[in-house]
Design an enzyme around this catalytic site. Structure first.
Site, PDB file in Angstrom:
ATOM      1  N   ALA A 220       0.690  -1.188   0.096  1.00  0.00           N
ATOM      2  CA  ALA A 220       0.086  -0.187   0.125  1.00  0.00           C
ATOM      3  C   ALA A 220       0.949   1.116   0.117  1.00  0.00           C
ATOM      4  O   ALA A 220       0.455   2.558  -0.529  1.00  0.00           O
ATOM      5  CB  ALA A 220      -0.957  -0.189   1.226  1.00  0.00           C
ATOM      6  N   GLU A 223       1.985   1.485  -4.165  1.00  0.00           N
ATOM      7  CA  GLU A 223       1.139   1.071  -5.232  1.00  0.00           C
ATOM      8  C   GLU A 223      -0.046   2.348  -5.743  1.00  0.00           C
ATOM      9  O   GLU A 223      -0.032   2.946  -6.844  1.00  0.00           O
ATOM     10  CB  GLU A 223       0.498  -0.055  -5.049  1.00  0.00           C
ATOM     11  CG  GLU A 223      -0.556  -0.399  -6.247  1.00  0.00           C
ATOM     12  CD  GLU A 223       0.250  -1.034  -7.242  1.00  0.00           C
ATOM     13  OE1 GLU A 223      -0.185  -1.095  -8.533  1.00  0.00           O
ATOM     14  OE2 GLU A 223       1.394  -1.101  -7.458  1.00  0.00           O
ATOM     15  N   SER A 225       0.263   5.417  -4.698  1.00  0.00           N
ATOM     16  CA  SER A 225       0.828   6.878  -5.005  1.00  0.00           C
ATOM     17  C   SER A 225       1.476   6.772  -6.450  1.00  0.00           C
ATOM     18  O   SER A 225       1.461   7.559  -7.337  1.00  0.00           O
ATOM     19  CB  SER A 225       2.153   6.915  -4.179  1.00  0.00           C
ATOM     20  OG  SER A 225       1.830   7.309  -3.014  1.00  0.00           O
ATOM     21  N   CYS A 329      -6.912   6.483   5.452  1.00  0.00           N
ATOM     22  CA  CYS A 329      -5.670   6.065   5.110  1.00  0.00           C
ATOM     23  C   CYS A 329      -4.323   6.662   6.199  1.00  0.00           C
ATOM     24  O   CYS A 329      -4.207   7.793   6.114  1.00  0.00           O
ATOM     25  CB  CYS A 329      -5.357   6.272   3.875  1.00  0.00           C
ATOM     26  SG  CYS A 329      -4.004   5.618   3.270  1.00  0.00           S
ATOM     27  N   GLU A 338       4.642  13.117  -1.649  1.00  0.00           N
ATOM     28  CA  GLU A 338       5.183  12.626  -2.899  1.00  0.00           C
ATOM     29  C   GLU A 338       4.364  13.338  -4.008  1.00  0.00           C
ATOM     30  O   GLU A 338       5.166  13.785  -5.118  1.00  0.00           O
ATOM     31  CB  GLU A 338       4.786  10.893  -3.039  1.00  0.00           C
ATOM     32  CG  GLU A 338       5.786  10.169  -1.977  1.00  0.00           C
ATOM     33  CD  GLU A 338       5.305   8.912  -1.757  1.00  0.00           C
ATOM     34  OE1 GLU A 338       6.060   8.000  -1.721  1.00  0.00           O
ATOM     35  OE2 GLU A 338       4.133   8.489  -2.284  1.00  0.00           O
TER      36      GLU A 338
END
Length: 380
Positions: A220, A223, A225, A329, A338
Site C-alpha cells: 500500500a 502502489e 501513489s 488512510c 510525494e
C-alpha cells in the site's frame, strides 16, 4: 489508491446527481449494494456495523481476486480491535511530523529522477521515469528495503493486486510475506534507521506480525501513489491551461493536489454488513456487500459545484480518496508529500511538457485493483 476495480455497469457517471442505495453486481457477478452520494458515503464510513470482515468469507460476495480489496479481510470476531491496534502501531511512523521531516529526501529523490529523465533527451515515459520509481524508492528507504530488490517485490505486489487469477494472488502473497519475514530477521540482527527496525524494537510484536505489517506497507505504501502520480499528471497534461496555472502560481500546489485527488475516479470500497441494517430506506441483510461509491461522493454536485471541472481554487468539500474517519488512510501524509513534490517539480522544470500521444490511446490497467496507467509518453 487511482484505486479502480473494473467498473460496475450500474455506477452513475461522476456528474450524476443520483444518491442513495441501489442493487448492483460486482465484476465477478456477485450481488451487492452500491451507496452513492457524498453525505450517504460519509455516513457509512462511520457506520460501526459495516466492516471489512465476514463471518463466512468463503461464501461472501467479492469484487475480484485481489488479496486486500477482492473480498473479506480480517477476523470477524476481532476486526475492530485488530484495526485499532494496527493503527496505533503503524500511524506514529507515518505521522504528519515524521513525513515532513522526511520531505527533503522525497524532494532529492524526485530531483534526481527528473535529472536522469532530462539527460535522456526531450521525450520519456513519465510512468517509468517518475510515477513508478519515486514511490518505490521512497517506501524502500522508509522500510529499509534494498531498492535493488524492486523488480522482485514489484512482481509480487502486482500479483497480490490481480483481480482475476487467485492462484497468482496466493503466490504473490506467499512470496511477499516470505521476503518481508527474511527482512525482519535481518533487521533484528542488524537494525537501521527505518520503520521495520523500529517495529522490531517493540517487544510486544512477533516476527510474523512485523512481517505482515511490512508486507502491507510495501504494497500500500507505493502502489496507490504510483497511480495517483500518473493519473494526476495526465489530468494536468491533458489541459495545458491547468499546467500553466500551476507553473505560474506554485502557491496553488497544495489545493491543486487535493483537487486532482478529488477529480480522479477511486474504487468502490467494499464493506460487509455485520448485522441487518436499514440504510437510506433499504434493508441490508447481515453479510451483504455494500460498496461505498467514492467516485460519486467526490463528484456530488450538491457538495462540489461543477464537479467535472478541475478547479485549483475550489473551497467546497473534502474528498474521500484517502477514506474518512477511523478508516482514513495512515499513508495519506506520505502520499501528499510525494504528489506535491512530483507535480511541483514537473511543472517548474518542464513548463512546456505535453503529451506525446493522443490521450485516447493511453491504456488504463484493468488487471489489478489499483488500476492506473500502463505508460504516459511525454515530450518537452
Amino acid at each position: 489508491m487511482t484505486l479502480s476495480d473494473p467498473p460496475l455497469s450500474e455506477v452513475p457517471s461522476p456528474g450524476c446527481p443520483v444518491a442513495g442505495m441501489s442493487a448492483t453486481r460486482t465484476p465477478t457477478g456477485d450481488p451487492a449494494w452500491l451507496a452513492t452520494g457524498y453525505h450517504l458515503v460519509r455516513e457509512l464510513f462511520a457506520e460501526p456495523n459495516l466492516g471489512r470482515s465476514h463471518p463466512s468469507p468463503e461464501t461472501a460476495s467479492r469484487m475480484g481476486e485481489s488479496a486486500f480489496f477482492g473480498g473479506p479481510v480480517g477476523n470477524f470476531a476481532s476486526e475492530r480491535a485488530d484495526h485499532l491496534r494496527m493503527k496505533s502501531i503503524l500511524q506514529p511512523h507515518f505521522s504528519v511530523r515524521r513525513m515532513r521531516e522526511f520531505q527533503p529526501r522525497v524532494e532529492a529523490i524526485t530531483a534526481r529522477l527528473l535529472d536522469e529523465m532530462a539527460a535522456q533527451g526531450s521525450s520519456a515515459d513519465l510512468h517509468t521515469a517518475l510515477a513508478l520509481p519515486l514511490p518505490l524508492l521512497v517506501i524502500c528507504e522508509l522500510l529499509g528495503v534494498p531498492y535493488d530488490d524492486r523488480d522482485r517485490f514489484r512482481e509480487w505486489v502486482t500479483a497480490v493486486g490481480d483481480v482475476r487469477d487467485r492462484a497468482k494472488v496466493e503466490w504473490g502473497v506467499a512470496e511477499l510475506f516470505e521476503y518481508c519475514r527474511k527482512s525482519v530477521e535481518r533487521k533484528r540482527r542488524d537494525p537501521g534507521d527505518d520503520v521495520t527496525s523500529r517495529l522490531c524494537a517493540d517487544p510486544e510484536l512477533s516476527e510474523e506480525e512485523i512481517a505482515t505489517f511490512a508486507m502491507m506497507l510495501l504494497f500500500a505504501g507505493h502502489e496507490t501513489s504510483v497511480v495517483h502520480i500518473g493519473v494526476g499528471a495526465l489530468m494536468l497534461l491533458a489541459d495545458p491551461e491547468l499546467w500553466r496555472t500551476l507553473h505560474d502560481n506554485p502557491a496553488l500546489l497544495p489545493s491543486a493536489t487535493e483537487e486532482l485527488l478529488r477529480a480522479c475516479e477511486p474504487t468502490n470500497l467494499p464493506r460487509y454488513a455485520r448485522t441487518d441494517l436499514d440504510i437510506d430506506g433499504v434493508r441490508v441483510a447481515a453479510g451483504d456487500l455494500v460498496l461505498l461509491g467514492l467516485t460519486s461522493a467526490n463528484h456530488d454536485p450538491t457538495v462540489f459545484p461543477e464537479p467535472s471541472r478541475v478547479d485549483f481554487t475550489r473551497q467546497q468539500g473534502t474528498h474521500f480518496t484517502f477514506g474518512y474517519g477511523a478508516r482514513y488512510c495512515i499513508g495519506a501524509p506520505l502520499a501528499r508529500i510525494e504528489l506535491h513534490t512530483a507535480f511541483g517539480q514537473l511543472v517548474s522544470r518542464f513548463p512546456d511538457m505535453r503529451l506525446a500521444v493522443d490521450k485516447q490511446t493511453l491504456i488504463m490497467r484493468d488487471d489489478v485493483f489499483t488500476g492506473g496507467l500502463r505508460t504516459l509518453p511525454v515530450r518537452w
